[in-house]
Design an enzyme around this catalytic site. Structure first.
Site, PDB file in Angstrom:
ATOM      1  N   GLY A 224       0.808  -1.221   0.000  1.00 11.59           N
ATOM      2  CA  GLY A 224       0.000   0.000   0.000  1.00 11.59           C
ATOM      3  C   GLY A 224       0.837   1.265   0.000  1.00 11.59           C
ATOM      4  CB  SER A 225       3.990   2.233   1.613  1.00  5.37           C
ATOM      5  OG  SER A 225       3.366   2.252   2.875  1.00  5.37           O
TER       6      SER A 225
ATOM      7  CB  SER B 280       7.513   3.171   5.319  1.00  2.31           C
ATOM      8  OG  SER B 280       6.976   2.339   6.342  1.00  2.31           O
TER       9      SER B 280
ATOM     10  CB  THR C 103       8.072  -0.909   5.509  1.00  2.00           C
ATOM     11  OG1 THR C 103       6.808  -0.290   5.735  1.00  2.00           O
ATOM     12  CG2 THR C 103       7.946  -2.046   4.520  1.00  2.00           C
TER      13      THR C 103
ATOM     14  NE  ARG D  90      -6.484  -3.242   2.781  1.00  2.00           N
ATOM     15  CZ  ARG D  90      -6.291  -3.684   4.029  1.00  2.00           C
ATOM     16  NH1 ARG D  90      -5.101  -3.552   4.605  1.00  2.00           N
ATOM     17  NH2 ARG D  90      -7.274  -4.255   4.704  1.00  2.00           N
TER      18      ARG D  90
ATOM     19  CD  GLU E 101      -3.018  -5.370   1.509  1.00  3.00           C
ATOM     20  OE1 GLU E 101      -2.748  -5.197   2.706  1.00  3.00           O
ATOM     21  OE2 GLU E 101      -2.621  -4.607   0.601  1.00  3.00           O
TER      22      GLU E 101
ATOM     23  CG  HIS F 171       2.333  -9.021 -27.794  1.00  2.00           C
ATOM     24  ND1 HIS F 171       2.827  -9.021 -29.078  1.00  2.00           N
ATOM     25  CD2 HIS F 171       1.726  -7.825 -27.636  1.00  2.00           C
ATOM     26  CE1 HIS F 171       2.550  -7.866 -29.665  1.00  2.00           C
ATOM     27  NE2 HIS F 171       1.873  -7.118 -28.801  1.00  2.00           N
TER      28      HIS F 171
ATOM     29  CE  LYS G 297       4.397  -5.528   8.025  1.00  2.00           C
ATOM     30  NZ  LYS G 297       3.430  -4.432   8.048  1.00  2.00           N
TER      31      LYS G 297
END
Lengths: 337, 337
Positions: free
Chosen positions: A41-42, A83, A88, A135, A221, A237, A332
């Site tokens: 989102g950042s 961020s 982050t 986000r 998300e 293509h 995280k």
């Protein structure tokens, strides 16, 4: 999440008024390249800026998603480290890389380590209001980057486009908000099309490529569904050949094509032939969504706005809360062990 | 298609020896930016070069997929126009744009309009052998671009990496070729995993991002199946949340993760945690494929090579011929109307 989506036009207005001071402090030296470093989102604001500026900016803009910066970054590079949380780890690593290389650095963040470090290092910090999911802060994160480039003389004045964008979004939400019933609510109707399906969002090189990817990540998300994105003319293509097997799964794919009258006329022709003829006998669902507004900026944000609402309504249809992102939190925590 | 895939190592060797003369003719003036313009199979070489050069090249490389070039292109830009057929309309349009802006232009093509025009305009033309599908000419299209950058002093000498790459591919094909039975043939075993499924190929920013996308497009074009790609660490910030609904379709997704020991150590950690823990309770299949060889170039091509074979074997499993791309031909015919 619904409240944050609803407030996108206010967010853009606030971004212009509240961040004016930080941006005024920014003085660029000679800038030959721009690198915007961020994730998820950042990074969306950087993607949108790159798309928007492709035919306007005299220097290349690269959106960097990782721990290190490309080898060309040096003192003639403007690095915008974005961020939302400020914590982050990839962006903190890339920030340190930018500092080491003597780049011209600006931090865009609501706080965290990035804010502290950038202050201590004497760089311009654009502080955005906190308390949202990254986000949900697309306006706060995009607008200051656009204004920074304008301040540096790398983009023409975009005041009128911002004004139109805000107006278009105010109008749109009257028709997209939760209290508007499905029969009059385009976002709810598109969410219904996507229920039980795999969404595949198609944009086009230029303005809508970035927004197609934004739809994919918002569907991931907010609605916690699988979703994918690709762009014209590249998809002509390769991807269009890939709708033969396995048939029972192709029937479950719903293609949403985002269109803009700023597309190159041959790209628009490609979309027409692909959707109307080449994919006419494939089993996947197909729907075209035209951008609203006149300017490039308004068109980008109008398509983003519908996608944000679609992803939240699809979450509701699946009986899910569009706000938590448990798997990202789990990851995280484990990375911090 | 199988013959062309088999001959990839010879193709790389020929590219070095046959195109040496054209490359020697190229003399760059000051180059501040590089833009490689192409689509589909003709853009893959540019993608690989951008990935490979990200930590080596002193100037930014941008791969352009469209009718026009970014606004920063000028006389200090090296534009490499790549069209295997020489008749890709987007690339001819972008070529004209490059010429108009006074860029330093090189054409890489087997013939067609691009070759004629670039000759007439006095630009260096690297002529590659014809008669293949563009996607089967990855060696012919990639190697000269790498050598052009080396000639211009924008990449260090890559002779040893090319030598290792060729050796690794020669070794690999002894184990990947059609006559090798499934129990000893990794590509056939992966193709079996993908049969009846939606392949989702994961790479990482840096070397494997580009190869993950190559797998997707080869699966589209050779096996005529839907397939998608995304990359670490970006996918940790969105896509991993999207494996909750719709459950019956998520069970049909098979994730192939391409890994390289050149990945940033934190990216490698992310892959381990994501595959081993975060996605452990999701319904999708998961498989990790490590790169072979030591150098970055060998690792990229080793993963590409497995993917090329997988896509061709999957075509066979579906009872399809991996060579024709009927929908692309149909589209081109209609665009020419």
């Amino acid at each position: 999440m619904f409240g944050a989506i609803y407030r996108l036009p206010e967010q853009i207005e606030e971004a212009v008024s509240k961040m004016e001071y930080s941006i005024a402090q920014f003085k660029a030296s000679l800038v030959r390249t721009i690198v915007i470093t961020g994730l998820g989102g950042s990074a969306v604001g950087g993607d949108m800026l790159r798309s928007y500026a492709a035919d306007k900016c005299p220097v290349p803009i690269f959106v960097n998603r990782g721990y290190t910066l490309p080898s060309y970054v040096g003192k003639d590079t403007l690095v915008i480290a974005v961020s939302y949380s400020g914590n982050t780890e990839e962006t903190l690593s890339a920030y340190a890389d930018a500092k080491r290389r003597g780049a011209q650095v600006v931090a865009v963040t609501s706080g965290g380590i990035l804010k502290k470090q950038a202050w201590a290092d004497g760089y311009v910090v654009v502080t955005v209001p906190g308390g949202l999911q990254p986000r949900a802060a697309a306006g706060y994160l995009f607008i200051p980057q656009m204004l920074l480039l304008q301040k540096a003389g790398l983009l023409p004045d975009c005041g009128e486009e911002i004004t139109e964008t805000v107006r278009v979004l105010y109008e749109m939400r009257l028709r997209l908000a939760p209290q508007v019933k499905s029969e009059h609510n385009l976002a709810k109707r598109i969410a219904s099309r996507l229920f039980g399906k795999i969404p595949l969002i198609h944009g086009a090189t230029g303005l809508t490529e970035t927004i197609a990817y934004r739809w994919k990540t918002q569907l991931n998300e907010n609605a916690q569904t699988v979703a994918f994105a690709h762009s014209y003319p590249e998809l002509n293509h390769n991807e269009i050949v890939g709708f033969d097997v396995p048939l029972e799964l192709i029937e479950k794919i719903e293609i949403i094509t985002l269109t803009s009258n700023h597309n190159h006329p041959r790209v628009q022709k490609r979309i027409e032939i692909t959707m109307g003829e080449v994919l006419a006998n494939t089993a996947c669902g197909r729907y075209e969504l035209p951008a609203q507004g006149a300017s490039e900026l308004a068109q980008m944000f109008s398509l983003l706005y519908v996608g944000d609402y679609v992803s939240a309504y699809l979450a509701v249809l699946y009986g899910l809360d569009p706000t938590p992102v448990d798997k990202i939190v789990q990851l995280k925590n484990r990375l911090a062990d």
